[in-house]
Design a protein around this motif. Structure first.
Motif, PDB file in Angstrom:
ATOM      1  N   ILE A   1     -25.376  25.450  -8.204  1.00 27.45           N
ATOM      2  CA  ILE A   1     -24.737  25.442  -6.877  1.00 27.45           C
ATOM      3  C   ILE A   1     -24.450  24.015  -6.399  1.00 27.45           C
ATOM      4  CG2 ILE A   1     -25.031  26.065  -4.446  1.00 27.45           C
ATOM      5  CD1 ILE A   1     -26.494  28.565  -5.330  1.00 27.45           C
ATOM      6  N   PRO A   2     -25.433  23.096  -6.398  1.00 27.13           N
ATOM      7  CA  PRO A   2     -25.126  21.730  -5.929  1.00 27.13           C
ATOM      8  C   PRO A   2     -24.022  21.058  -6.729  1.00 27.13           C
ATOM      9  CG  PRO A   2     -27.498  22.059  -6.093  1.00 27.13           C
ATOM     10  CD  PRO A   2     -26.857  23.220  -6.763  1.00 27.13           C
ATOM     11  N   TYR A   3     -24.004  21.284  -8.031  1.00 29.37           N
ATOM     12  CA  TYR A   3     -23.000  20.618  -8.869  1.00 29.37           C
ATOM     13  C   TYR A   3     -21.590  21.047  -8.478  1.00 29.37           C
ATOM     14  CZ  TYR A   3     -20.105  19.537 -12.905  1.00 29.37           C
ATOM     15  OH  TYR A   3     -19.106  19.093 -13.713  1.00 29.37           O
ATOM     16  N   HIS A   4     -21.358  22.346  -8.337  1.00 25.81           N
ATOM     17  CA  HIS A   4     -20.012  22.823  -8.030  1.00 25.81           C
ATOM     18  C   HIS A   4     -19.587  22.446  -6.611  1.00 25.81           C
ATOM     19  CE1 HIS A   4     -20.821  25.333 -11.603  1.00 25.81           C
ATOM     20  NE2 HIS A   4     -19.517  25.290 -11.753  1.00 25.81           N
ATOM     21  N   VAL A   5     -20.520  22.466  -5.680  1.00 27.83           N
ATOM     22  CA  VAL A   5     -20.182  22.075  -4.304  1.00 27.83           C
ATOM     23  C   VAL A   5     -19.793  20.604  -4.252  1.00 27.83           C
ATOM     24  CG1 VAL A   5     -21.109  21.767  -1.979  1.00 27.83           C
ATOM     25  CG2 VAL A   5     -21.587  23.874  -3.232  1.00 27.83           C
ATOM     26  N   PHE A   6     -20.625  19.747  -4.817  1.00 24.87           N
ATOM     27  CA  PHE A   6     -20.380  18.303  -4.734  1.00 24.87           C
ATOM     28  C   PHE A   6     -19.229  17.861  -5.634  1.00 24.87           C
ATOM     29  CE2 PHE A   6     -24.729  18.165  -2.966  1.00 24.87           C
ATOM     30  CZ  PHE A   6     -24.475  17.381  -1.850  1.00 24.87           C
ATOM     31  N   ARG A   7     -18.980  18.561  -6.727  1.00 23.49           N
ATOM     32  CA  ARG A   7     -17.841  18.188  -7.574  1.00 23.49           C
ATOM     33  C   ARG A   7     -16.528  18.331  -6.813  1.00 23.49           C
ATOM     34  NH1 ARG A   7     -16.559  21.612 -12.909  1.00 23.49           N
ATOM     35  NH2 ARG A   7     -15.778  23.073 -11.351  1.00 23.49           N
ATOM     36  N   ASN A   8     -16.355  19.438  -6.124  1.00 22.81           N
ATOM     37  CA  ASN A   8     -15.115  19.657  -5.386  1.00 22.81           C
ATOM     38  C   ASN A   8     -15.016  18.768  -4.150  1.00 22.81           C
ATOM     39  OD1 ASN A   8     -13.857  21.889  -6.975  1.00 22.81           O
ATOM     40  ND2 ASN A   8     -15.732  22.960  -6.425  1.00 22.81           N
TER      41      ASN A   8
ATOM     42  N   GLN B   1     -23.512  12.532  -7.905  1.00 21.52           N
ATOM     43  CA  GLN B   1     -24.189  11.921  -9.046  1.00 21.52           C
ATOM     44  C   GLN B   1     -25.543  12.581  -9.304  1.00 21.52           C
ATOM     45  OE1 GLN B   1     -22.229  10.021 -10.783  1.00 21.52           O
ATOM     46  NE2 GLN B   1     -20.804  10.292  -9.074  1.00 21.52           N
ATOM     47  N   ILE B   2     -26.273  12.895  -8.225  1.00 18.00           N
ATOM     48  CA  ILE B   2     -27.563  13.584  -8.379  1.00 18.00           C
ATOM     49  C   ILE B   2     -27.346  14.969  -8.970  1.00 18.00           C
ATOM     50  CG2 ILE B   2     -29.540  14.539  -7.138  1.00 18.00           C
ATOM     51  CD1 ILE B   2     -29.254  12.248  -5.137  1.00 18.00           C
ATOM     52  N   SER B   3     -26.327  15.675  -8.489  1.00 13.24           N
ATOM     53  CA  SER B   3     -26.063  17.032  -8.997  1.00 13.24           C
ATOM     54  C   SER B   3     -25.622  16.995 -10.457  1.00 13.24           C
ATOM     55  CB  SER B   3     -24.996  17.718  -8.140  1.00 13.24           C
ATOM     56  OG  SER B   3     -23.731  17.094  -8.287  1.00 13.24           O
ATOM     57  N   ARG B   4     -24.923  15.930 -10.876  1.00 16.61           N
ATOM     58  CA  ARG B   4     -24.545  15.795 -12.285  1.00 16.61           C
ATOM     59  C   ARG B   4     -25.783  15.658 -13.167  1.00 16.61           C
ATOM     60  NH1 ARG B   4     -20.528  10.982 -12.984  1.00 16.61           N
ATOM     61  NH2 ARG B   4     -20.980  11.481 -15.170  1.00 16.61           N
ATOM     62  N   GLY B   5     -26.763  14.927 -12.673  1.00 18.01           N
ATOM     63  CA  GLY B   5     -28.009  14.810 -13.431  1.00 18.01           C
ATOM     64  C   GLY B   5     -28.788  16.102 -13.445  1.00 18.01           C
ATOM     65  N   LEU B   6     -28.810  16.803 -12.303  1.00 15.99           N
ATOM     66  CA  LEU B   6     -29.575  18.048 -12.208  1.00 15.99           C
ATOM     67  C   LEU B   6     -28.952  19.164 -13.033  1.00 15.99           C
ATOM     68  CD1 LEU B   6     -30.501  18.114  -8.398  1.00 15.99           C
ATOM     69  CD2 LEU B   6     -31.989  17.563 -10.330  1.00 15.99           C
ATOM     70  N   VAL B   7     -27.610  19.208 -13.090  1.00 12.64           N
ATOM     71  CA  VAL B   7     -26.973  20.281 -13.854  1.00 12.64           C
ATOM     72  C   VAL B   7     -27.268  20.130 -15.342  1.00 12.64           C
ATOM     73  CG1 VAL B   7     -24.728  19.193 -14.314  1.00 12.64           C
ATOM     74  CG2 VAL B   7     -24.866  21.656 -13.976  1.00 12.64           C
ATOM     75  N   CYS B   8     -27.494  18.894 -15.793  1.00  9.64           N
ATOM     76  CA  CYS B   8     -27.868  18.689 -17.199  1.00  9.64           C
ATOM     77  C   CYS B   8     -29.246  19.273 -17.501  1.00  9.64           C
ATOM     78  CB  CYS B   8     -27.858  17.204 -17.532  1.00  9.64           C
ATOM     79  SG  CYS B   8     -26.231  16.445 -17.455  1.00  9.64           S
ATOM     80  N   LEU B   9     -30.084  19.372 -16.469  1.00 10.65           N
ATOM     81  CA  LEU B   9     -31.428  19.923 -16.674  1.00 10.65           C
ATOM     82  C   LEU B   9     -31.409  21.391 -17.042  1.00 10.65           C
ATOM     83  CD1 LEU B   9     -33.450  18.228 -13.782  1.00 10.65           C
ATOM     84  CD2 LEU B   9     -33.540  17.694 -16.215  1.00 10.65           C
TER      85      LEU B   9
END
Length: 335
Positions: free
Chosen positions: A235-242, A268-276
């Protein structure tokens, strides 16, 4: 706001945060996926059809984990990409395939659990391995088709040795449109399907008293894993990407929104978290194996006394044989 009010160093977060998260993801993800796949293959015959999806989930994770060392080198060197344009696009492509295959296979597992629990008689004999394999192939194809347009967006400047996560500034508007469609088809629809399935499953488990306690606990654990993955990784990744893409468009128009810096940091934080997700996904295979592992552990207290009983019995038999031999030897001597 004046554009000069938004001037700050964007690279500090990427060069410090992302390499650390990539390193953690690679170590935990590689060990976790290797262990999970080993357990899955060892107990393959004793497990259900859902494990076809779990196996594909692990393969998608491994595909992406092999690209992480190159990204670690990239960010540790201050965002200097030395591996060429083609491999830059391939690395980003593997990330996207891993991300949306993970979401797709988690959705398939949710649908299978829903059908098996809510409609067990209707689905009896229909949830076969062959159908699971065909659905898995379909998921791979759909994700690849969704991810292919990303390859055609420029990922590098000719005068800079960088490998963009999204695309260059000139194509930001087009990429935002593509990202919104991608988010809807690859994330929002699977999320709604997953929530619908597990919402109904939870309702059924609460109402029916004839369902085993172990099955209820397993469903609750899997629901917890899904909530963790979606709330922390997806969720954070898709929200912050857009939001980040929209903010970049605003900056191109010399408009500085007050939340620009916060969105960039969150992205940037969400990019790191989505890799997890590659490190957290092995919990799914571990959960699939938990019943068999726990059953084996429960048998240990029963097996230990039997082991010592057979050990004592065998040692007594040897003593008797030696006694008989000594007796026969003494008898022969007396004769």
């Amino acid at each position: 706001m004046n554009l000069s009010n938004c001037s700050y160093n964007y690279g500090n977060i990427e060069n410090k945060l992302l390499p650390a998260l990539y390193t953690i993801t690679f170590i935990i993800g590689f060990v976790g996926n290797a262990w999970g796949l080993k357990l899955l293959l060892q107990k393959w015959q004793k497990l259900g059809n859902i494990n076809v999806f779990v196996l594909n989930l692990g393969l998608a994770n491994v595909l992406y984990l092999f690209t992480i060392p190159f990204l670690m080198v990239y960010y540790f060197s201050g965002r200097k990409w030395i591996f060429g344009d083609a491999f830059c696009k391939m690395t980003r492509f593997c990330f996207n395939v891993n991300l949306y295959c993970s979401i797709g296979f988690l959705t398939c597992i949710s649908v299978y659990r829903y059908l098996a629990i809510v409609h067990p008689l209707r689905m009896m004999g229909r949830l076969t391995v062959t159908r699971s394999v065909l659905i898995s192939v379909l998921v791979w194809l759909l994700v690849i088709v969704q991810s292919m347009p990303d390859i055609f967006f420029p990922k590098r400047f000719e005068d800079k040795a960088q490998c963009f996560h999204s695309t260059s500034h000139e194509k930001t508007e087009d990429y935002l449109t593509y990202s919104l469609v991608w988010t809807t088809t690859g994330f929002c629809i699977p999320l709604l399907v997953t929530l619908g399935c597990y919402g109904h499953v939870t309702f059924v488990l609460c109402r029916r008293n004839n369902i085993e306690k172990r099955l209820r606990q397993k469903c609750v654990k899997f629901l917890f894993i899904l909530i963790l993955l979606f709330s922390v990784c997806y969720i954070p990744y898709h929200v912050f990407r857009n939001l980040s893409l929209f903010s970049r468009i605003q900056r191109k128009q010399n408009i500085c929104v007050w939340w620009d810096k916060h969105v960039f940091t969150g992205h940037q934080i969400s990019r790191g978290l989505v890799c997890l997700n590659s490190a957290l996904n092995p919990m799914v295979s571990t959960l699939q194996m938990s019943e068999h592992i726990l059953a084996h552990i429960r048998q240990l207290p029963k097996q230990v006394p039997k082991f010592f009983y057979h050990l004592n019995s065998s040692s007594d038999t040897i003593t008797e044989e030696e006694a008989l031999r000594s007796t026969s030897m003494s008898t022969t001597t007396s004769k």
